[in-house]
Write an enzyme that holds these catalytic residues in place. Structure first.
Site, PDB file in Angstrom:
ATOM      1  N   SER A  13       7.479  -0.394  14.246  1.00  0.00           N
ATOM      2  CA  SER A  13       7.168   0.479  13.117  1.00  0.00           C
ATOM      3  C   SER A  13       8.387   1.249  12.621  1.00  0.00           C
ATOM      4  O   SER A  13       8.527   1.492  11.427  1.00  0.00           O
ATOM      5  CB  SER A  13       6.052   1.453  13.491  1.00  0.00           C
ATOM      6  OG  SER A  13       4.835   0.744  13.634  1.00  0.00           O
ATOM      7  N   PHE A  14       9.281   1.642  13.526  1.00  0.00           N
ATOM      8  CA  PHE A  14      10.455   2.394  13.105  1.00  0.00           C
ATOM      9  C   PHE A  14      11.310   1.581  12.129  1.00  0.00           C
ATOM     10  O   PHE A  14      11.962   2.144  11.250  1.00  0.00           O
ATOM     11  CB  PHE A  14      11.287   2.830  14.318  1.00  0.00           C
ATOM     12  CG  PHE A  14      12.269   3.905  13.991  1.00  0.00           C
ATOM     13  CD1 PHE A  14      11.866   5.229  13.881  1.00  0.00           C
ATOM     14  CD2 PHE A  14      13.603   3.605  13.777  1.00  0.00           C
ATOM     15  CE1 PHE A  14      12.770   6.229  13.564  1.00  0.00           C
ATOM     16  CE2 PHE A  14      14.528   4.596  13.468  1.00  0.00           C
ATOM     17  CZ  PHE A  14      14.104   5.913  13.353  1.00  0.00           C
ATOM     18  N   GLU A  15      11.286   0.275  12.250  1.00  0.00           N
ATOM     19  CA  GLU A  15      12.080  -0.596  11.381  1.00  0.00           C
ATOM     20  C   GLU A  15      11.455  -0.831  10.006  1.00  0.00           C
ATOM     21  O   GLU A  15      12.065  -1.467   9.145  1.00  0.00           O
ATOM     22  CB  GLU A  15      12.330  -1.942  12.081  1.00  0.00           C
ATOM     23  CG  GLU A  15      13.237  -1.839  13.293  1.00  0.00           C
ATOM     24  CD  GLU A  15      12.568  -1.273  14.540  1.00  0.00           C
ATOM     25  OE1 GLU A  15      13.274  -0.639  15.353  1.00  0.00           O
ATOM     26  OE2 GLU A  15      11.343  -1.449  14.710  1.00  0.00           O
TER      27      GLU A  15
ATOM     28  N   CYS B 157       1.474   0.209  13.228  1.00  0.00           N
ATOM     29  CA  CYS B 157       0.485   0.898  14.054  1.00  0.00           C
ATOM     30  C   CYS B 157       1.198   1.526  15.243  1.00  0.00           C
ATOM     31  O   CYS B 157       1.869   0.825  15.999  1.00  0.00           O
ATOM     32  CB  CYS B 157      -0.579  -0.095  14.530  1.00  0.00           C
ATOM     33  SG  CYS B 157      -1.732   0.607  15.726  1.00  0.00           S
TER      34      CYS B 157
ATOM     35  N   HIS C 160       7.694   9.825  22.237  1.00  0.00           N
ATOM     36  CA  HIS C 160       8.134   8.695  21.412  1.00  0.00           C
ATOM     37  C   HIS C 160       7.246   8.547  20.171  1.00  0.00           C
ATOM     38  O   HIS C 160       7.743   8.310  19.067  1.00  0.00           O
ATOM     39  CB  HIS C 160       8.119   7.410  22.254  1.00  0.00           C
ATOM     40  CG  HIS C 160       8.594   6.198  21.526  1.00  0.00           C
ATOM     41  ND1 HIS C 160       9.915   5.991  21.221  1.00  0.00           N
ATOM     42  CD2 HIS C 160       7.919   5.119  21.052  1.00  0.00           C
ATOM     43  CE1 HIS C 160      10.040   4.843  20.579  1.00  0.00           C
ATOM     44  NE2 HIS C 160       8.844   4.294  20.466  1.00  0.00           N
TER      45      HIS C 160
ATOM     46  N   TYR D 282       2.287   3.556   2.028  1.00  0.00           N
ATOM     47  CA  TYR D 282       2.311   3.934   3.435  1.00  0.00           C
ATOM     48  C   TYR D 282       1.087   3.360   4.156  1.00  0.00           C
ATOM     49  O   TYR D 282      -0.031   3.846   3.991  1.00  0.00           O
ATOM     50  CB  TYR D 282       2.311   5.458   3.517  1.00  0.00           C
ATOM     51  CG  TYR D 282       2.480   6.050   4.881  1.00  0.00           C
ATOM     52  CD1 TYR D 282       3.728   6.166   5.460  1.00  0.00           C
ATOM     53  CD2 TYR D 282       1.389   6.533   5.585  1.00  0.00           C
ATOM     54  CE1 TYR D 282       3.900   6.749   6.704  1.00  0.00           C
ATOM     55  CE2 TYR D 282       1.541   7.118   6.831  1.00  0.00           C
ATOM     56  CZ  TYR D 282       2.798   7.224   7.384  1.00  0.00           C
ATOM     57  OH  TYR D 282       2.950   7.803   8.609  1.00  0.00           O
TER      58      TYR D 282
ATOM     59  N   ARG E  29      -9.861   1.182  12.302  1.00  0.00           N
ATOM     60  CA  ARG E  29      -9.179   1.264  11.013  1.00  0.00           C
ATOM     61  C   ARG E  29      -8.567  -0.069  10.584  1.00  0.00           C
ATOM     62  O   ARG E  29      -7.941  -0.150   9.535  1.00  0.00           O
ATOM     63  CB  ARG E  29      -8.092   2.338  11.087  1.00  0.00           C
ATOM     64  CG  ARG E  29      -8.674   3.735  11.163  1.00  0.00           C
ATOM     65  CD  ARG E  29      -7.724   4.744  11.779  1.00  0.00           C
ATOM     66  NE  ARG E  29      -8.294   6.083  11.785  1.00  0.00           N
ATOM     67  CZ  ARG E  29      -9.219   6.532  12.635  1.00  0.00           C
ATOM     68  NH1 ARG E  29      -9.690   5.715  13.576  1.00  0.00           N
ATOM     69  NH2 ARG E  29      -9.684   7.758  12.559  1.00  0.00           N
TER      70      ARG E  29
END
Length: 164
Positions: A65-67, A89, A97, A122, A136
């Site tokens: 996700s950070f990428e 996710c 973290h 987003y 979700r």
């Protein structure tokens, strides 16, 4: 907990513009791929339901996700798309973290939206448990991917309406 009061997949179909001429980029995290895969399926299927052509939906994967922010920025600079959806996710664990990743992605997406020429939608779900993520990603609360697709279509339509 707004999602508890609103199914992510419920919307007025007639309120969504036709997406036939729109081009979409989707950057999806490989981490928690059971969830991100379901979110991706929801987004792509909803785009197609509203007229998007298969060849106008570009999907690229990043490791985590950070990428997502880097992937979206690269797609913005190198691809012919009208909007980008980021899908990821992050499930809370025992260390901070979770907080760093969520904050980084959120700030990155906000910066891309503030400085870029196309909308970045987003689609990062942040939950305490896998069950909440499943709820979700096509479960009892709908699919966040559906919501992201509708938002992308409406934001492209918004931008195009300003350029007329």
């Amino acid at each position: 907990m707004a999602t508890a009061y609103h199914n992510l997949s419920d919307y007025d179909f007639t309120s969504v513009p036709n997406a036939e001429e729109m081009k979409f980029g989707i950057v999806v995290s490989e981490w928690n791929d059971k969830i991100t895969g379901a979110l991706l399926d929801g987004a792509v299927n909803t785009l197609k339901k509203h007229g998007a052509k298969e060849e106008n939906i570009l999907v690229k994967h990043v490791p985590g996700s950070f990428e997502l922010t880097f992937g979206a920025n690269q797609m913005m600079e190198n691809c012919d798309v009208d909007a980008i959806i980021i899908i990821g996710c992050v499930i809370k664990g025992d260390t901070p973290h979770f907080d760093y990743v969520c904050m980084g992605v959120t700030q990155g997406a906000a910066q891309l939206n503030a400085t870029g020429d196309i909308p970045v939608i987003y689609g990062l779900i942040t939950t305490n448990t896998m069950e909440q993520a499943e709820d979700r990603a096509g479960g009892k609360l709908g699919n966040k991917g559906d919501e992201c697709a509708i938002t992308a279509i409406k934001m492209i339509d918004f931008v195009w309406s300003l350029n007329k």
